[in-house]
Design a protein around this motif. Structure first.
Motif, mmCIF file in Angstrom:
data_model
loop_
_atom_site.group_PDB
_atom_site.id
_atom_site.type_symbol
_atom_site.label_atom_id
_atom_site.label_comp_id
_atom_site.label_asym_id
_atom_site.label_seq_id
_atom_site.Cartn_x
_atom_site.Cartn_y
_atom_site.Cartn_z
ATOM 1 N N UNK A 163 0.840 -1.191 0.000
ATOM 2 C CA UNK A 163 0.000 0.000 0.000
ATOM 3 C C UNK A 163 0.880 1.247 0.000
ATOM 4 N N UNK A 164 0.259 2.403 -0.187
ATOM 5 C CA UNK A 164 0.973 3.677 -0.198
ATOM 6 C C UNK A 164 0.590 4.480 1.042
ATOM 7 N N UNK A 165 1.584 5.038 1.710
ATOM 8 C CA UNK A 165 1.336 5.907 2.862
ATOM 9 C C UNK A 165 1.242 7.352 2.394
ATOM 10 N N UNK A 166 0.221 8.053 2.877
ATOM 11 C CA UNK A 166 0.064 9.483 2.616
ATOM 12 C C UNK A 166 -0.120 10.189 3.949
ATOM 13 N N UNK A 167 0.701 11.189 4.223
ATOM 14 C CA UNK A 167 0.539 11.996 5.434
ATOM 15 C C UNK A 167 -0.551 13.032 5.189
ATOM 16 N N UNK A 168 -1.494 13.131 6.109
ATOM 17 C CA UNK A 168 -2.585 14.095 5.989
ATOM 18 C C UNK A 168 -2.473 15.136 7.099
ATOM 19 N N UNK A 169 -2.513 16.404 6.732
ATOM 20 C CA UNK A 169 -2.524 17.496 7.693
ATOM 21 C C UNK A 169 -3.888 18.163 7.620
ATOM 22 N N UNK A 170 -4.645 18.065 8.692
ATOM 23 C CA UNK A 170 -5.992 18.632 8.735
ATOM 24 C C UNK A 170 -5.914 20.119 9.066
ATOM 25 N N UNK A 171 -6.956 20.888 8.744
ATOM 26 C CA UNK A 171 -6.922 22.343 8.979
ATOM 27 C C UNK A 171 -7.257 22.733 10.419
ATOM 28 N N UNK A 172 -6.438 22.302 11.377
ATOM 29 C CA UNK A 172 -6.572 22.779 12.746
ATOM 30 C C UNK A 172 -5.772 24.071 12.866
ATOM 31 N N UNK A 173 -5.347 24.417 14.060
ATOM 32 C CA UNK A 173 -4.629 25.676 14.268
ATOM 33 C C UNK A 173 -3.237 25.552 13.667
ATOM 34 N N UNK A 174 -3.200 25.543 12.347
ATOM 35 C CA UNK A 174 -1.972 25.197 11.641
ATOM 36 C C UNK A 174 -0.897 26.270 11.739
ATOM 37 N N UNK A 175 -1.282 27.536 11.917
ATOM 38 C CA UNK A 175 -0.275 28.579 12.077
ATOM 39 C C UNK A 175 0.551 28.329 13.332
ATOM 40 N N UNK A 176 -0.121 27.862 14.377
ATOM 41 C CA UNK A 176 0.553 27.551 15.649
ATOM 42 C C UNK A 176 1.489 26.360 15.504
ATOM 43 N N UNK A 177 1.119 25.415 14.635
ATOM 44 C CA UNK A 177 1.881 24.170 14.523
ATOM 45 C C UNK A 177 2.711 24.092 13.246
ATOM 46 N N UNK A 178 2.955 25.213 12.602
ATOM 47 C CA UNK A 178 3.696 25.177 11.338
ATOM 48 C C UNK A 178 5.117 24.656 11.526
ATOM 49 N N UNK A 179 5.732 24.948 12.683
ATOM 50 C CA UNK A 179 7.106 24.474 12.920
ATOM 51 C C UNK A 179 7.156 22.963 13.058
ATOM 52 N N UNK A 180 6.151 22.395 13.741
ATOM 53 C CA UNK A 180 6.136 20.943 13.903
ATOM 54 C C UNK A 180 5.764 20.256 12.593
ATOM 55 N N UNK A 181 4.823 20.833 11.884
ATOM 56 C CA UNK A 181 4.423 20.214 10.620
ATOM 57 C C UNK A 181 5.528 20.300 9.574
ATOM 58 N N UNK A 182 6.391 21.300 9.694
ATOM 59 C CA UNK A 182 7.511 21.377 8.757
ATOM 60 C C UNK A 182 8.428 20.172 8.927
ATOM 61 N N UNK A 183 8.588 19.705 10.168
ATOM 62 C CA UNK A 183 9.383 18.500 10.403
ATOM 63 C C UNK A 183 8.728 17.282 9.782
ATOM 64 N N UNK A 184 7.389 17.235 9.830
ATOM 65 C CA UNK A 184 6.674 16.137 9.195
ATOM 66 C C UNK A 184 6.912 16.167 7.683
ATOM 67 N N UNK A 185 6.857 17.365 7.099
ATOM 68 C CA UNK A 185 7.163 17.509 5.680
ATOM 69 C C UNK A 185 8.573 17.005 5.376
ATOM 70 N N UNK A 186 9.518 17.410 6.210
ATOM 71 C CA UNK A 186 10.921 17.015 5.975
ATOM 72 C C UNK A 186 11.069 15.489 6.008
#
Length: 305
Positions: free
Chosen positions: A237-260
């Motif tokens: 199967x294929x894994x896809x990371x999903x980022x939901x539209x929560x308080x994303x401005x607050x968590x942009x630093x953490x989500x950037x690590x997920x992107x990396x």
């Protein structure tokens, strides 16, 4: 003659143990805290999932409440015919997501696994969160492994193996409906989606990953991410990371690590936070609170390929 007597004793012992196990299991189900309705219908979701015909799902989604408030499998099916299921619980620990994926692969062969990323940075979990994730699964080696990975011996692991130890005092509050729920367990026809129909004003916050400084993913969660990727790939199967539209401005630093991490592993990222305008998410009508979407946004999410 002695051999026959020994054999009879063995048969009686086995019979006694089987009856005892059945009664213990039934009593546990009667006494345990039911999560069958509303936003916490985790048992209802799993009842529905276990009743599905084998190998009928095209995708599954695991994660926190942001997963079950964002992905509506009924709308996705209506739009493009793809069948899916959301196996999410509130604040679902990342390691629990791994075991939910493992549970799904026992009976299903989804081609895509969506992992909602909100809990990637959580290192501790409350007792309620753990019971919400653990209780709905059927007894199995996978469930035992899940308990061992999430609960320390110091936190009374045995109460998670045998939840009657946790819920034994609930007999005072039982009513007929709870007993009926054991024998006629209701299903969740929304396929794991939670249809919340209230709305509040919220802010559509689009993160700026260019200026964000990546926050390192905790080592244990990073290891779990790699385990999830390996598990998914082992099952073709294929894994896809999903980022939901929560308080994303607050968590942009953490989500950037997920992107990396995702880019380093050639894993796709479906980031609803960057698609708020493209999907016409309305901050006045599409949120049930400041960070969870409601039922009115569901058709918009299914427009994403």
């Amino acid at each position: 003659m002695k051999t026959l007597t020994a054999r009879a004793k063995t048969i009686r012992l086995i019979g006694f143990l089987l009856i005892a196990i059945c009664l213990f299991s039934l009593t546990s189900h009667v006494l345990e805290r039911k999560t069958l309705t509303g936003a916490w219908n985790y048992m209802g979701k799993m009842n529905e999932f276990y009743d599905l015909p084998e190998n009928t799902l095209d995708y599954i989604c695991v994660g926190s409440s942001h997963a079950y408030c964002t992905v509506n499998p009924l709308e996705v099916w209506r739009e493009n015919g793809m069948k899916g299921f959301v196996l999410a619980t509130q604040q679902q620990p990342l390691r629990a997501s791994y075991h939910y994926i493992k549970e799904a692969f026992k009976t299903q062969s989804p081609k895509v696994v969506f992992l909602e990323a909100y809990m990637t940075f959580a290192e501790t979990h409350s007792e309620g969160v753990l019971y919400d994730a653990i209780d709905p699964l059927k007894p199995s080696v996978n469930k035992v492994e899940m308990i061992r990975s999430l609960v320390s011996k110091a936190n009374q692991r045995e109460a998670y193996y045998f939840n009657i130890l946790k819920y034994h005092a609930r007999w005072k509050n039982l009513d007929a409906s709870e007993i009926n729920d054991v024998f006629f367990a209701p299903d969740d026809y929304y396929k794991g989606f939670v249809a919340l129909n209230t709305c509040v004003q919220a802010a559509n916050q689009i993160p700026n990953y260019d200026t964000a400084v990546a926050t390192p993913i905790p080592a244990e969660n990073l290891s779990t991410l790699n385990d999830i990727l390996n598990l998914v790939e082992e099952n073709n199967a294929e894994l896809v990371i999903m980022i939901a539209p929560y308080d994303t401005a607050k968590y942009s630093s953490t989500m950037k690590s997920v992107y990396n991490w995702a880019h380093s592993k050639n894993v796709k990222v479906l980031d609803y936070a960057t698609l708020l305008n493209a999907l016409a998410i309305d901050p006045l009508a599409d949120y049930v609170d400041s960070s969870h979407l409601n039922i009115f946004q569901a058709p918009k999410q299914s427009d994403v390929d």
